[in-house]
Scaffold this motif. Structure first.
Motif, PDB file in Angstrom:
ATOM      1  N   VAL A  50      -1.899  31.780 -20.444  1.00 11.73           N
ATOM      2  CA  VAL A  50      -1.326  31.846 -19.933  1.00 11.73           C
ATOM      3  C   VAL A  50       0.260  32.730 -19.576  1.00 11.73           C
ATOM      4  N   GLU A  51       0.507  32.552 -21.266  1.00 13.66           N
ATOM      5  CA  GLU A  51       1.626  33.628 -21.493  1.00 13.66           C
ATOM      6  C   GLU A  51       2.084  34.617 -21.812  1.00 13.66           C
ATOM      7  N   SER A  52       0.165  34.632 -22.556  1.00 11.65           N
ATOM      8  CA  SER A  52       0.483  36.335 -22.580  1.00 11.65           C
ATOM      9  C   SER A  52       0.085  37.490 -21.705  1.00 11.65           C
ATOM     10  N   SER A  53      -0.942  36.773 -20.643  1.00 16.03           N
ATOM     11  CA  SER A  53      -1.235  37.242 -19.648  1.00 16.03           C
ATOM     12  C   SER A  53      -2.611  38.079 -19.782  1.00 16.03           C
ATOM     13  N   SER A  54      -2.805  38.319 -20.960  1.00 11.86           N
ATOM     14  CA  SER A  54      -4.085  39.051 -20.933  1.00 11.86           C
ATOM     15  C   SER A  54      -5.022  38.321 -22.641  1.00 11.86           C
ATOM     16  N   ILE A 138       0.093  41.602  -7.740  1.00 11.32           N
ATOM     17  CA  ILE A 138       0.404  43.129  -8.143  1.00 11.32           C
ATOM     18  C   ILE A 138       0.240  43.160  -9.492  1.00 11.32           C
ATOM     19  N   ARG A 139       0.169  43.904 -10.482  1.00 14.75           N
ATOM     20  CA  ARG A 139       0.291  43.769 -11.226  1.00 14.75           C
ATOM     21  C   ARG A 139       0.903  45.387 -12.512  1.00 14.75           C
ATOM     22  N   LEU A 140       2.185  45.708 -12.381  1.00 14.16           N
ATOM     23  CA  LEU A 140       2.825  46.634 -13.001  1.00 14.16           C
ATOM     24  C   LEU A 140       1.977  47.522 -13.848  1.00 14.16           C
ATOM     25  N   GLY A 141       1.399  48.297 -14.478  1.00 10.33           N
ATOM     26  CA  GLY A 141       1.218  49.135 -15.596  1.00 10.33           C
ATOM     27  C   GLY A 141       2.369  50.150 -15.686  1.00 10.33           C
ATOM     28  N   ASP A 142       1.698  50.260 -17.239  1.00  9.48           N
ATOM     29  CA  ASP A 142       2.674  51.400 -17.834  1.00  9.48           C
ATOM     30  C   ASP A 142       2.140  52.357 -18.252  1.00  9.48           C
ATOM     31  N   GLY A 146      -0.217  48.137 -21.073  1.00  4.99           N
ATOM     32  CA  GLY A 146       0.291  46.734 -20.734  1.00  4.99           C
ATOM     33  C   GLY A 146       0.447  46.693 -18.977  1.00  4.99           C
ATOM     34  N   PHE A 147       0.893  45.457 -18.545  1.00  7.45           N
ATOM     35  CA  PHE A 147       0.555  45.239 -17.646  1.00  7.45           C
ATOM     36  C   PHE A 147       2.106  44.153 -17.761  1.00  7.45           C
ATOM     37  N   SER A 148       2.432  44.775 -16.000  1.00 11.05           N
ATOM     38  CA  SER A 148       3.956  43.334 -15.758  1.00 11.05           C
ATOM     39  C   SER A 148       3.494  41.963 -15.721  1.00 11.05           C
ATOM     40  N   GLU A 149       4.245  41.079 -15.338  1.00 12.16           N
ATOM     41  CA  GLU A 149       3.223  39.360 -14.768  1.00 12.16           C
ATOM     42  C   GLU A 149       3.567  39.965 -13.623  1.00 12.16           C
TER      43      GLU A 149
END
Length: 445
Positions: A50-54, A138-142, A146-149
């Protein structure tokens, strides 16, 4: 057959949908996700996940006879050339899905995904519809994996269709979540805002599918959707800032029985420069090509024999697989198969070619996975927990290149070059004993 200059909206419409054998609306009756043993490494520390989201894991090639390997190193491509995955060069004919990344869903019931640049930063993002939580996240990609929370928005109850497109004509991607009602996420210069009151109210019968397309001559994408008993066209109106469906009043409706999937043609079947629709029925082996009259009304133009006799058709996509500049159909059938049906350019079709898919073929997508200039087909095998990648030899003949396994109940698939390395990545939603996830299969050219 001319490609319509008036249909440039198709480049701005991303769709994903799911309705296959074993599904009754948004409920899977024979839930084979009881076999929750995944081919990916388990999430041993849920808190850390959960903390790392991935979680990133290796992807195993599930087809030992495949012409391409999922590990780095020299391989023979689908074009017969030797290529090397992992060298940073996109070589024609290579299929290089090496890693998968699991993004923990923000809510329960991850059901649909849509890939687009929502925040207008030049990088692709991922939207996930969470049916049980009644949210879209929505997860924003970089652009560098990498993705935002996730940022979550309230959405329609029991949602199971997520559609992205420039609804209001202002140049950015909006979202439509469809379930027992309709929610519009209106995008204003990269900032999404939920609009839950679209004038529809609750649907009296079960929604089965929905697609966006420009079916009339007014500004604004239109919504075509099927229910258990009917098919409707809702006329979209746009002023560059807002968009609506005419207070939910359909501009066209027709009674149906056992309606299932829909697809909007990239260009017109009848060459009148107005988008047409393919209509499917879960109890019929035939699909109907329905042409638009320019005001949103539809009429039957031709029938196509798309599935084996005595079966049903579920979902479809449309594109030119054999390079003859005519529209071909790719249709999932109730027989754990999908069909490629070549178009002849006049609204009629040649004999179909059937391909086997284990345990429930969902809606296919068409994209050039192996970078050889020919469109390929990716389809979800829902109960088998796989994405199956079929490469095209250029003539419209397909070959199973790789089966990407999640070992759980997998739902729809979308695609895009999320890490900007020139190769197509795949995105899907799935559920297993650990929870709900959005999975990204990274291509490593």
């Amino acid at each position: 057959m001319r490609r319509s200059n008036l249909l440039l909206w198709t480049a701005a419409v991303l769709t994903a949908c799911v309705d296959a054998q074993g599904f009754d609306g948004d409920v899977f009756n024979d839930v084979t996700s009881s076999s929750t043993t995944s081919t990916t490494a388990p999430l041993t520390d849920t808190t850390a996940a959960v903390e790392s989201s991935s979680e990133t894991t290796a992807v195993a090639d599930a087809d030992s006879s495949s012409s391409s390997s999922s590990s780095a190193g020299a391989q023979e491509s689908s074009t017969g050339e030797l290529t090397t995955c992992g060298n940073g060069t996109v070589d024609p004919g290579e299929v290089c899905f090496v890693e998968q990344e699991l993004l923990l869903a923000a809510g329960s019931g991850a059901w649909d995904v849509a890939v687009a640049d929502y925040d207008l930063d030049g990088h692709l993002d991922i939207a996930t519809l969470e049916a049980d939580a009644n949210t879209v996240s929505i997860r924003l990609g970089d652009g560098a994996r990498g993705f935002s929370e996730p940022e979550s928005f309230a959405a329609t109850s029991q949602g199971f269709r997520l559609r992205a497109g420039d609804l209001d004509g202002d140049g950015d991607f909006d979202l439509v979540a469809i379930g027992t009602a309709v929610t519009v996420l209106n995008n204003h210069a990269g900032v999404l805002e939920a609009v839950t009151d679209t004038g529809f109210g609750l649907f009296p019968d079960q929604l089965n599918d929905a697609v966006l397309g420009e079916l009339d001559v007014t500004a604004g994408l239109d919504l075509v959707h099927t229910t258990t008993l009917s098919m409707y066209t809702q006329g979209g109106a746009a002023d560059g800032n807002n968009w609506d469906f005419g207070n939910g009043v359909p501009i066209f409706s027709v009674d149906t029985e056992d309606a299932s999937g829909l697809a909007v043609a990239p260009w017109a079947f009848d060459d009148d420069e107005i988008a047409d629709v393919l209509y499917l029925n879960r109890t019929s082996e035939y699909a109907q090509v329905m042409t638009s009259n320019g005001t949103g009304g539809l009429q039957v133009f031709a029938d196509a024999w798309v599935c084996p006799t005595g079966t049903g058709a579920y979902n479809a996509t449309i594109g030119d697989l054999d390079g003859d500049d005519n529209q071909d159909l790719v249709v999932s059938c109730s027989t754990d198969q999908f069909a490629v049906v070549p178009g002849l350019g006049d609204g009629t079709f040649a004999e179909k070619e059937l391909y086997d898919v284990p345990q429930g073929a969902l809606r296919p997508i068409i994209t050039d996975v192996d970078a050889d200039g020919d469109p390929d087909v990716v389809i979800t095998a829902a109960g088998a927990g796989q994405l199956q990648v079929f490469t095209n030899d250029g003539s419209g003949t397909l070959d199973l290149a790789i089966a990407l396994s999640l070992g759980a109940l997998v739902r729809p698939v979308d695609h895009g070059d999320l890490d900007e390395d020139g190769a197509v990545d795949l995105v899907t939603a799935f559920t297993d004993a650990r929870g709900d996830f959005t999975a990204v299969f990274w291509s490593d050219p």
